[in-house]
Design a protein around this motif. Structure first.
Motif, PDB file in Angstrom:
ATOM      1  N   HIS A  24      -9.210   1.277  -1.827  1.00 37.93           N
ATOM      2  CA  HIS A  24      -8.815   2.654  -0.879  1.00 37.93           C
ATOM      3  C   HIS A  24      -9.128   2.122   0.592  1.00 37.93           C
ATOM      4  CE1 HIS A  24      -9.419   6.528   1.235  1.00 37.93           C
ATOM      5  NE2 HIS A  24      -8.633   6.812   0.547  1.00 37.93           N
ATOM      6  N   ALA A  25      -8.323   2.541   1.405  1.00 36.19           N
ATOM      7  CA  ALA A  25      -8.293   2.238   2.839  1.00 36.19           C
ATOM      8  C   ALA A  25      -8.062   3.525   3.551  1.00 36.19           C
ATOM      9  CB  ALA A  25      -7.278   1.149   3.285  1.00 36.19           C
ATOM     10  N   SER A  26      -9.084   3.760   4.618  1.00 36.89           N
ATOM     11  CA  SER A  26      -9.176   4.839   5.576  1.00 36.89           C
ATOM     12  C   SER A  26      -7.643   5.011   6.094  1.00 36.89           C
ATOM     13  CB  SER A  26     -10.239   5.073   6.227  1.00 36.89           C
ATOM     14  OG  SER A  26     -11.333   5.138   5.349  1.00 36.89           O
ATOM     15  N   THR A  27      -7.328   3.883   6.964  1.00 39.32           N
ATOM     16  CA  THR A  27      -6.121   4.017   7.944  1.00 39.32           C
ATOM     17  C   THR A  27      -5.209   2.865   7.487  1.00 39.32           C
ATOM     18  OG1 THR A  27      -7.155   2.338   9.244  1.00 39.32           O
ATOM     19  CG2 THR A  27      -7.933   4.596   9.626  1.00 39.32           C
ATOM     20  N   SER A  28      -3.952   3.127   7.865  1.00 42.83           N
ATOM     21  CA  SER A  28      -2.745   2.503   7.820  1.00 42.83           C
ATOM     22  C   SER A  28      -3.261   1.067   8.433  1.00 42.83           C
ATOM     23  CB  SER A  28      -1.523   2.848   8.203  1.00 42.83           C
ATOM     24  OG  SER A  28      -1.621   3.164   9.700  1.00 42.83           O
ATOM     25  N   GLY A  73      -5.596  11.837   1.203  1.00 39.05           N
ATOM     26  CA  GLY A  73      -5.700  11.055   2.414  1.00 39.05           C
ATOM     27  C   GLY A  73      -6.131   9.484   2.167  1.00 39.05           C
ATOM     28  N   GLY A  74      -5.876   8.723   3.286  1.00 38.51           N
ATOM     29  CA  GLY A  74      -5.938   7.464   3.250  1.00 38.51           C
ATOM     30  C   GLY A  74      -4.794   6.673   2.442  1.00 38.51           C
ATOM     31  N   TYR A  75      -5.037   5.553   2.219  1.00 36.33           N
ATOM     32  CA  TYR A  75      -4.170   4.654   1.480  1.00 36.33           C
ATOM     33  C   TYR A  75      -4.668   3.841   0.348  1.00 36.33           C
ATOM     34  CZ  TYR A  75      -1.625   5.669   5.895  1.00 36.33           C
ATOM     35  OH  TYR A  75      -1.037   6.267   6.716  1.00 36.33           O
ATOM     36  N   TYR A  97       0.724  -1.237  -0.022  1.00 36.24           N
ATOM     37  CA  TYR A  97       0.036  -0.018   0.095  1.00 36.24           C
ATOM     38  C   TYR A  97       0.810   1.227  -0.253  1.00 36.24           C
ATOM     39  CZ  TYR A  97       0.746  -0.404   5.180  1.00 36.24           C
ATOM     40  OH  TYR A  97       1.138   0.008   6.328  1.00 36.24           O
ATOM     41  N   GLN A 103      -6.044  -0.463   8.465  1.00 34.22           N
ATOM     42  CA  GLN A 103      -6.955  -1.155   7.358  1.00 34.22           C
ATOM     43  C   GLN A 103      -6.323  -1.881   6.440  1.00 34.22           C
ATOM     44  OE1 GLN A 103      -9.745   1.781   6.315  1.00 34.22           O
ATOM     45  NE2 GLN A 103     -11.261   1.288   7.945  1.00 34.22           N
TER      46      GLN A 103
END
Length: 171
Positions: A140-144, A119-121, A113, A146
């Motif tokens: 797309h993931a909101s946080t590292s 923003g996000g990953y 990732y 995730q």
């Protein structure tokens, strides 16, 4: 006689030349440790030296570094191949033959990732089989956390994801 580090370097190049897919750091190291040719730290330094000299290229995949032979590495190998004994080459052939299924399996799945703009990953998941890309997915993931979870789960759930997508898309 050539110095040991030179033989190790040529041996790594030869090992990479014998496969049509990249080898992971762990797979290269395992060969040298299994055969008791050298220790872990020496072979790590050898790999680093080969990368600095642009004789091998690396690609990163979630918690995994894969190495391939560069054109310069192939040229160097063609000039120095005679420095590696036929016994070492036979050990390579045996190692690759004994581990070919796990090597292909390990390299068939990649997940990593990157930071996304805004923003996000963005998580990149790929599944290949017999040299063919079966699924190449970016999410797309909101946080590292995730993103990390997706990468970890990809290793064990890729077939479920593939079959679920196929079932959904061909109905």
């Amino acid at each position: 006689m050539a110095e040991p580090n030179m033989i190790y370097k040529i041996s790594v190049l030869l090992l990479l030349s014998k496969v049509d897919i990249p080898l992971s750091n762990a797979q290269i190291v395992q060969f040298f440790l299994d055969k008791e040719y050298t220790d872990y730290f020496t072979i790590q330094q050898v790999i680093s030296d080969l990368e600095e000299a642009h004789l091998v290229s690396l690609s990163q995949s979630h918690n995994n570094t894969l190495y391939s032979l560069t054109d310069e590495g192939s040229q160097t190998l063609s000039l120095m191949r005679d420095k590696v004994s036929s016994a070492i080459e036979a050990d390579m052939v045996e190692y690759l033959s004994n581990h070919k299924f796990e090597i292909k399996k390990d390299n068939a799945l990649t997940a990593n990732y990157d930071l996304a703009t805004g923003g996000g990953y963005i998580v990149h998941c790929k599944f290949t089989q017999d040299g063919h890309t079966m699924l190449d997915l970016s999410l797309h993931a909101s946080t590292s956390e995730q993103a990390e979870t997706i990468c970890n789960n990809w290793k064990v759930r890729h077939e479920d994801v593939y079959m679920s997508l196929m079932d959904t898309l061909i109905q």
